[in-house]
Scaffold this active site. Sequence first.
Site, short mmCIF file in Angstrom:
data_model
loop_
_atom_site.label_atom_id
_atom_site.label_comp_id
_atom_site.label_asym_id
_atom_site.label_seq_id
_atom_site.Cartn_x
_atom_site.Cartn_y
_atom_site.Cartn_z
N SER A 69 0.90 -1.16 -0.06
CA SER A 69 0.13 0.05 0.07
C SER A 69 0.85 1.28 0.06
CB SER A 69 -0.82 0.01 1.26
OG SER A 69 -1.68 -1.14 1.14
N1 SAH Z 1 0.05 -5.50 4.00
C1 SAH Z 1 0.63 -5.71 2.75
C2 SAH Z 1 -0.27 -5.59 1.35
C3 SAH Z 1 -1.27 -6.90 1.48
S1 SAH Z 1 -1.84 -7.00 -0.35
C4 SAH Z 1 1.97 -5.05 2.67
O1 SAH Z 1 2.43 -4.27 3.43
O2 SAH Z 1 2.65 -5.31 1.73
C5 SAH Z 1 -3.19 -8.28 0.15
C6 SAH Z 1 -2.27 -9.49 0.66
O3 SAH Z 1 -3.69 -10.41 0.94
C7 SAH Z 1 -1.65 -10.24 -0.40
O4 SAH Z 1 -0.50 -10.72 0.04
C8 SAH Z 1 -2.72 -11.62 -0.60
O5 SAH Z 1 -1.88 -12.75 -1.19
C9 SAH Z 1 -3.28 -11.57 0.66
N2 SAH Z 1 -4.54 -12.45 0.57
C10 SAH Z 1 -5.54 -12.33 -0.39
N3 SAH Z 1 -6.63 -13.49 0.22
C11 SAH Z 1 -6.02 -13.59 1.51
C12 SAH Z 1 -6.99 -14.55 2.59
N4 SAH Z 1 -8.06 -14.85 2.36
N5 SAH Z 1 -6.18 -14.77 3.59
C13 SAH Z 1 -4.95 -14.24 3.89
N6 SAH Z 1 -4.41 -13.43 2.93
C14 SAH Z 1 -5.04 -13.03 1.69
#
Ligand code: SAH
Length: 221
Positions: A69
């Site tokens: 983000s």
């Molecule tokens: N907080 C992160 C950004 C995350 S993007 C950062 O600082 O980089 C969202 C993330 O959620 C992705 O890595 C994706 O793989 C994960 N994701 C998607 N669906 C999910 C689920 N049901 N449970 C856990 N993670 C999930």
Amino acid sequence: MQQEFTESPEDARRRDLMVQRQLRRRGIRDERVLEAMGRVPRHRFVPPERRFEAYDDFPLPIGGGQTISQPYIVALMTQALRLTGAERVLEIGTGSGYQTALLAELAREVTTIDRSRALSETAAARLRALGHETVTFHVGDGTLGVPESAPYDRVLATGSLPSIPDVLLAQLAPEGVLLAPVGGRWAQELIRVSFGPRGRTEDSLGGCRFVPLIGAHGWRD
Ligand code: SAH
């Protein structure tokens, strides 16, 4: 530990500018959050070829269609959690591990879950290298929470949800706070649910756009 990292003066300069121009000037007030974002080497959480954009004012791709983000959004979310250092936190969506590292700096214990094993392992290696020892990594569907280490004082979803699952609220401690982007697949509102002496309150931190959480209480693949 982090001081041991060799980082160019340019990285430090960009990080400092990020804190001043993107965070402080836009109203981020929590000094602990500002300090932590001034410390955590964000350039280590982006693909190497993106290193020089790591402190810029936008989200960046981290592989597999996922994104880290925008710094301001990370700051806004982290500030909204009102962390004092005593909390146990659940993060849903480990991704690059950048938000995880901030939570580790600002809370007592962090449990983080991602559905991608590859992202989780890379993030875990980064946090180990940074010396964070208070983080537990899980791979699986975080829309179901991580019941085995509940309750949590804070639950943070870093991907979007169509609505707030009861199963996540059930894993919150009595004075707990849950923060999640809730709404449609392409646009959401950042919703904060807080439990306190007056019961449940809900407020919105504004509009946002997150990648979807794919899972039982999230979206379909
Ligand atoms: N907080 C992160 C950004 C995350 S993007 C950062 O600082 O980089 C969202 C993330 O959620 C992705 O890595 C994706 O793989 C994960 N994701 C998607 N669906 C999910 C689920 N049901 N449970 C856990 N993670 C999930």
